[in-house]
Design an enzyme around this catalytic site. Sequence first.
Site, mmCIF file in Angstrom:
data_model
loop_
_atom_site.group_PDB
_atom_site.id
_atom_site.type_symbol
_atom_site.label_atom_id
_atom_site.label_comp_id
_atom_site.label_asym_id
_atom_site.label_seq_id
_atom_site.Cartn_x
_atom_site.Cartn_y
_atom_site.Cartn_z
ATOM 1 N N SER A 11 0.851 -1.195 0.000
ATOM 2 C CA SER A 11 0.000 0.000 0.000
ATOM 3 C C SER A 11 0.884 1.241 0.000
ATOM 4 O O SER A 11 1.694 1.432 0.907
ATOM 5 C CB SER A 11 -0.875 0.003 1.256
ATOM 6 O OG SER A 11 -1.343 1.324 1.486
ATOM 7 N N HIS A 36 -1.251 -1.328 -4.258
ATOM 8 C CA HIS A 36 -2.507 -0.971 -3.590
ATOM 9 C C HIS A 36 -2.539 0.543 -3.389
ATOM 10 O O HIS A 36 -1.635 1.122 -2.792
ATOM 11 C CB HIS A 36 -2.589 -1.709 -2.254
ATOM 12 C CG HIS A 36 -3.882 -1.556 -1.539
ATOM 13 N ND1 HIS A 36 -5.011 -2.284 -1.863
ATOM 14 C CD2 HIS A 36 -4.251 -0.766 -0.495
ATOM 15 C CE1 HIS A 36 -6.001 -1.945 -1.056
ATOM 16 N NE2 HIS A 36 -5.568 -1.020 -0.212
ATOM 17 N N ASP A 38 -4.601 3.636 -1.966
ATOM 18 C CA ASP A 38 -5.649 4.013 -1.015
ATOM 19 C C ASP A 38 -6.143 5.431 -1.257
ATOM 20 O O ASP A 38 -5.380 6.392 -1.144
ATOM 21 C CB ASP A 38 -5.105 3.912 0.410
ATOM 22 C CG ASP A 38 -4.985 2.470 0.884
ATOM 23 O OD1 ASP A 38 -5.993 1.739 0.785
ATOM 24 O OD2 ASP A 38 -3.901 2.088 1.343
ATOM 25 N N MET A 40 -8.654 8.331 -0.030
ATOM 26 C CA MET A 40 -9.453 8.768 1.127
ATOM 27 C C MET A 40 -9.920 10.203 0.927
ATOM 28 O O MET A 40 -9.193 11.018 0.352
ATOM 29 C CB MET A 40 -8.602 8.688 2.395
ATOM 30 C CG MET A 40 -8.026 7.301 2.641
ATOM 31 S SD MET A 40 -7.165 7.226 4.200
ATOM 32 C CE MET A 40 -6.457 5.576 4.123
ATOM 33 N N HIS A 69 -8.317 1.196 -3.902
ATOM 34 C CA HIS A 69 -9.222 1.006 -2.771
ATOM 35 C C HIS A 69 -9.863 2.355 -2.464
ATOM 36 O O HIS A 69 -9.222 3.240 -1.918
ATOM 37 C CB HIS A 69 -8.408 0.473 -1.579
ATOM 38 C CG HIS A 69 -9.190 0.358 -0.308
ATOM 39 N ND1 HIS A 69 -8.592 0.102 0.903
ATOM 40 C CD2 HIS A 69 -10.526 0.460 -0.053
ATOM 41 C CE1 HIS A 69 -9.515 0.061 1.852
ATOM 42 N NE2 HIS A 69 -10.703 0.286 1.302
ATOM 43 N N MET A 71 -11.995 4.820 -0.511
ATOM 44 C CA MET A 71 -12.639 5.121 0.769
ATOM 45 C C MET A 71 -13.213 6.519 0.620
ATOM 46 O O MET A 71 -12.753 7.488 1.244
ATOM 47 C CB MET A 71 -11.598 5.038 1.899
ATOM 48 C CG MET A 71 -11.183 3.606 2.210
ATOM 49 S SD MET A 71 -9.608 3.481 3.073
ATOM 50 C CE MET A 71 -8.483 3.520 1.681
ATOM 51 N N MET A 140 -11.409 -5.763 5.614
ATOM 52 C CA MET A 140 -10.612 -4.811 6.386
ATOM 53 C C MET A 140 -10.319 -5.410 7.760
ATOM 54 O O MET A 140 -11.243 -5.802 8.479
ATOM 55 C CB MET A 140 -11.367 -3.493 6.575
ATOM 56 C CG MET A 140 -11.596 -2.658 5.322
ATOM 57 S SD MET A 140 -10.121 -2.207 4.402
ATOM 58 C CE MET A 140 -9.169 -1.313 5.641
ATOM 59 N N GLY A 145 -8.727 4.284 7.160
ATOM 60 C CA GLY A 145 -8.382 5.689 7.355
ATOM 61 C C GLY A 145 -6.897 5.935 7.571
ATOM 62 O O GLY A 145 -6.391 6.987 7.199
ATOM 63 N N GLY A 147 -2.730 4.093 8.001
ATOM 64 C CA GLY A 147 -1.803 2.973 7.992
ATOM 65 C C GLY A 147 -1.277 2.749 9.401
ATOM 66 O O GLY A 147 -1.511 3.558 10.304
ATOM 67 N N GLY A 148 -0.607 1.629 9.592
ATOM 68 C CA GLY A 148 0.101 1.389 10.851
ATOM 69 C C GLY A 148 -0.768 1.011 12.030
ATOM 70 O O GLY A 148 -0.333 1.077 13.177
ATOM 71 N N ASP A 178 -6.656 -6.380 4.349
ATOM 72 C CA ASP A 178 -6.046 -5.044 4.385
ATOM 73 C C ASP A 178 -6.053 -4.501 5.810
ATOM 74 O O ASP A 178 -7.120 -4.272 6.382
ATOM 75 C CB ASP A 178 -6.839 -4.115 3.452
ATOM 76 C CG ASP A 178 -6.213 -2.735 3.307
ATOM 77 O OD1 ASP A 178 -5.156 -2.483 3.907
ATOM 78 O OD2 ASP A 178 -6.803 -1.914 2.578
ATOM 79 N N GLY A 179 -4.849 -4.286 6.351
ATOM 80 C CA GLY A 179 -4.727 -3.639 7.653
ATOM 81 C C GLY A 179 -3.951 -4.467 8.661
ATOM 82 O O GLY A 179 -4.362 -5.576 9.012
ATOM 83 N N GLY A 180 -2.806 -3.966 9.059
ATOM 84 C CA GLY A 180 -2.029 -4.624 10.115
ATOM 85 C C GLY A 180 -1.402 -5.939 9.707
ATOM 86 O O GLY A 180 -1.074 -6.766 10.565
ATOM 87 N N GLY A 200 1.179 -2.119 4.109
ATOM 88 C CA GLY A 200 1.681 -0.757 3.983
ATOM 89 C C GLY A 200 2.932 -0.575 4.819
ATOM 90 O O GLY A 200 4.058 -0.632 4.315
HETATM 91 C C1 DX5 Z 1 -6.170 1.666 5.673
HETATM 92 C C2 DX5 Z 1 -5.730 1.335 4.265
HETATM 93 C C3 DX5 Z 1 -4.629 0.345 4.188
HETATM 94 C C4 DX5 Z 1 -3.356 0.774 4.868
HETATM 95 C C5 DX5 Z 1 -2.735 -0.448 5.442
HETATM 96 O O1 DX5 Z 1 -7.352 2.393 5.618
HETATM 97 O O2 DX5 Z 1 -6.817 0.826 3.510
HETATM 98 O O3 DX5 Z 1 -4.399 -0.062 2.855
HETATM 99 O O4 DX5 Z 1 -2.425 1.376 4.011
HETATM 100 O O5 DX5 Z 1 -1.602 -0.078 6.144
HETATM 101 P P1 DX5 Z 1 -0.892 -1.076 7.151
HETATM 102 O O6 DX5 Z 1 -0.443 -2.255 6.353
HETATM 103 O O7 DX5 Z 1 0.223 -0.256 7.683
HETATM 104 O O8 DX5 Z 1 -1.926 -1.454 8.197
HETATM 105 ZN ZN ZN Z 2 -6.422 -0.141 1.500
#
Ligand code: DX5
Ligand code: ZN
Length: 227
Positions: A11, A36, A38, A40, A69, A71, A140, A145, A147-148, A178-180, A200
């Site tokens: 990401s 990927h 993102d 927003m 993706h 959002m 998800m 919203g 990363g990290g 997606d996420g963590g 990400g």
């Molecule tokens: C969060 C995004 C993710 C994000 C993931 O809303 O959709 O794609 O970048 O980041 P990590 O891998 O750091 O959780």
């Molecule tokens: Zn994403």
Amino acid sequence: MNRSEYRIAPSILSADFARLGEEVRAVIAAGADLIHFDVMDNHYVPNLTVGPLVCEAIRPHCSVPIDVHLMVRPVDRIIPDFAKAGARIISFHPEASEHVDRTLGLIRELGCKAGLVFNPATPLAHLDHVMDKVDLILIMSVNPGFGGQSFIASALDKLREARARIAASGRDIWLEIDGGVKADNIERIARAGADTFVAGSAIFGERDRAAAIRNLREALKRATMPA
Ligand code: DX5
Ligand code: ZN
């Protein structure tokens, strides 16, 4: 699941935006299967990122598909712009569309793969009547919203349920998480049924992007062995 069927999707949210083209090329050289992207809008989610202009700008640097993706709310107005900007996969959240069936159709009419995204509290029931129009299901494992964030474990049960729905459909639908996602949980995530892994901070948070992707792949290899 065969190892070659696993896809890693860095990401760009955690990339260095001042050197985005370089960053994208680096992760593709390191074996990324998708990029990927993102999007927003500071409305559907409390953050603001990039749009079709930046998608178009990275396109010449991307020899792998761009996985957008969304959002954002509403979604229909902006979808053709992303298709034109080079997106190959476009996913959206059912809550962000007034007419989910129509939006899925719109994405496909534009020649892209259509994805539906499920927040941690969003039930998979949204798939009930549109399974034949979906090419990708994105689960998800954080609230969207930022990363990290930390992986929400209940996403594992959801992956298993989504995998069962895909099997029942008999269709070739990708199952993305997606996420963590990190090297220390990706094996469990793969065993729960995911085949496509967004990462990400696990990739762009490491100085050596190639080593980061290698670590994820090594961990995925273990998922193909008996538990
Ligand atoms: C969060 C995004 C993710 C994000 C993931 O809303 O959709 O794609 O970048 O980041 P990590 O891998 O750091 O959780
Ligand atoms: Zn994403």
